[in-house]
Design a protein around this motif. Sequence first.
Motif, short mmCIF file in Angstrom:
data_model
loop_
_atom_site.label_atom_id
_atom_site.label_comp_id
_atom_site.label_asym_id
_atom_site.label_seq_id
_atom_site.Cartn_x
_atom_site.Cartn_y
_atom_site.Cartn_z
N LEU A 1 0.60 -1.23 -0.04
CA LEU A 1 -0.03 0.00 0.13
C LEU A 1 0.87 1.20 -0.13
O LEU A 1 0.55 2.15 -0.75
CB LEU A 1 -1.04 0.03 1.08
N LYS A 2 1.97 1.42 0.72
CA LYS A 2 2.92 2.41 0.92
C LYS A 2 3.43 2.77 -0.58
O LYS A 2 3.78 3.80 -1.11
CB LYS A 2 3.72 2.09 1.84
N ARG A 3 4.00 1.70 -1.06
CA ARG A 3 4.75 1.62 -2.57
C ARG A 3 3.75 2.02 -3.65
O ARG A 3 3.81 2.99 -4.25
CB ARG A 3 5.02 0.19 -2.98
N ARG A 4 2.53 1.73 -3.56
CA ARG A 4 1.34 2.36 -4.45
C ARG A 4 1.12 3.82 -4.24
O ARG A 4 1.07 4.58 -5.23
CB ARG A 4 -0.06 1.35 -4.49
N TRP B 1 -4.07 7.99 -12.77
CA TRP B 1 -2.56 7.40 -12.99
C TRP B 1 -2.43 6.77 -14.19
O TRP B 1 -1.58 7.01 -15.32
CB TRP B 1 -1.86 6.72 -11.79
N HIS B 2 -3.18 5.76 -14.51
CA HIS B 2 -3.46 4.89 -15.71
C HIS B 2 -3.57 5.49 -16.92
O HIS B 2 -3.38 5.26 -18.33
CB HIS B 2 -4.43 3.65 -15.64
N GLY C 1 1.48 9.36 -6.07
CA GLY C 1 1.44 10.45 -5.73
C GLY C 1 0.21 10.95 -5.30
O GLY C 1 -0.64 10.58 -4.44
N ARG C 2 -0.14 12.16 -5.98
CA ARG C 2 -1.49 12.94 -5.63
C ARG C 2 -2.60 12.19 -6.56
O ARG C 2 -3.97 12.55 -6.40
CB ARG C 2 -1.42 14.30 -6.01
N ARG D 1 -9.71 1.73 3.98
CA ARG D 1 -9.64 3.34 3.95
C ARG D 1 -9.25 3.78 2.72
O ARG D 1 -9.53 4.43 1.79
CB ARG D 1 -8.87 3.71 5.03
N ASP D 2 -7.94 3.22 2.20
CA ASP D 2 -7.26 3.72 1.35
C ASP D 2 -7.43 2.95 -0.14
O ASP D 2 -6.55 3.27 -1.22
CB ASP D 2 -5.68 3.93 1.42
N GLY D 3 -7.99 1.52 -0.33
CA GLY D 3 -7.82 0.77 -1.47
C GLY D 3 -8.54 1.46 -2.72
O GLY D 3 -8.02 1.20 -3.66
N GLU D 4 -9.58 2.24 -2.68
CA GLU D 4 -10.23 2.61 -3.60
C GLU D 4 -9.03 3.59 -4.53
O GLU D 4 -9.21 3.63 -5.75
CB GLU D 4 -11.33 3.75 -3.30
N ARG D 5 -8.19 4.66 -3.85
CA ARG D 5 -7.56 5.33 -4.66
C ARG D 5 -6.23 4.41 -4.95
O ARG D 5 -5.38 4.91 -6.16
CB ARG D 5 -6.97 6.48 -3.72
N LEU D 6 -5.87 3.26 -4.35
CA LEU D 6 -4.73 2.79 -4.73
C LEU D 6 -5.17 1.57 -5.63
O LEU D 6 -3.87 0.70 -5.99
CB LEU D 6 -3.94 2.10 -3.39
N GLY D 7 -6.11 1.36 -6.07
CA GLY D 7 -6.31 0.07 -7.01
C GLY D 7 -6.39 -1.20 -6.37
O GLY D 7 -6.11 -2.13 -6.65
#
Length: 434
Positions: A199-202, A214-215, A207-208, A304-310
């Motif tokens: 998750l941190k790598r993604r 991103w894709h 970035g923002r 919490r953060d999965g939607e933004r990170l795929g």
Amino acid sequence: ATAHEGAVRGPVGHGTVATVDAVSPAWAERFARALAPLRTDRAAGEGQVRVSVPLPQSARLLDELGLARATPASLMARWADAADDTRALGGRVAAVLGAGPHGPVGVDLGAEGPHLLVEGPPAAGRTELLRAVVASLAAAERPDRLGIVLIDGRDTAGAGGAHGEGLGVCTDVPHVTTHLTANDPVRMREFAQSLSAELKRRAELLGRSDFTEWHTGRALTGRMVAQRAAGAGAGADDSDLESPPSATIRLRPGAARRQAEAVPPLPRLVVVVDDLDALVHPSLGSPGRPAAGSVIRALEAVARDGERLGVHLVAATGLGGRAAESEPARLATLRVTLDAVTTGPDAPAPGRGRLVRADGRAVPFQGGRVTGRIPRTATLRPTVVPLEWHRMGDPPARRPVRELGNGPTDLALLASALERAAREVSATEVPSLL
């Protein structure tokens, strides 16, 4: 009715003068029955007529997927369609749950999600539904654009029978990169650390931007580089730097292409958890109890953060279980509630339930079975069923098939075809988290 040749043509009063053909009631009934299956041709833009049919007592997932004969060619065609879909940049995450009143019932974790929660009492078919989700996700996307992580919250080691194997029966699917069983604290802590690091790598890579943005930018950059390279000509300088009149230094297409290729592709990731209750509140005798908290914290970060990170989460819990107030359960926008199993000759198989979408719409369905052993010749046998005349225009009812105890399961057949298709397209496996 036909107009009489001697009658005056055109409107007369409120109607047209005509002579009615003398037909018998039997002829009129036959004519009406012949027209019953027909539907009017609706104008463009109008919705199609959706005919509702009763839910079947049981459903086969491969039939609902349109893969009654799962072959590498049919799977590669689906993967090619997903690659051309501009709405599924980065990877398609669409899953079919089973048979509904208007056809197959499915969810799109990318467009409707990002997360799915399956609730149901014991023996309601939660594990089988998760297996169906894994199988249909793999059938919809290449293994280098979609990775699947499996977590069995309850220790299934040593349990006999297909139901005791949990999600372990899905490990032959090439998209499955990691399978964690909650019986080893060391492996559980290692998994939690690896998932948090992913998750941190993604987050650092995106970035923002979010996953889709991103894709989108990556695809746009690839097209622009291709256009510049096509217009450069054969006599262009091989240097990586342009020297324009201004002081700005720009990369040439070759350097831009190498820079884009230096960033590895970022596939979607789906984490499938069976028995979330056993992780949120493990029993006193559970061997994985000391490390269950670290796994739950990693899953909360995904919620919490999965939607933004795929990264998407699909979890199964009991009705009113201890995990109902956990963050993974509260943040799930798609919810499935399975009914308790009933007995009787007309009782449905386990997996009957309803899907509630984010907007509150509920759709009933019968979960598609993927671990059944169904003989290949069963669908070729003629089936005679009573048909009432007022339902002659409805779609044909699904024919019941009888499962036998021999032969491979549908999941094994699909996994074999997926493996061969992955080799044909030279798909690179997503790295494991363990």
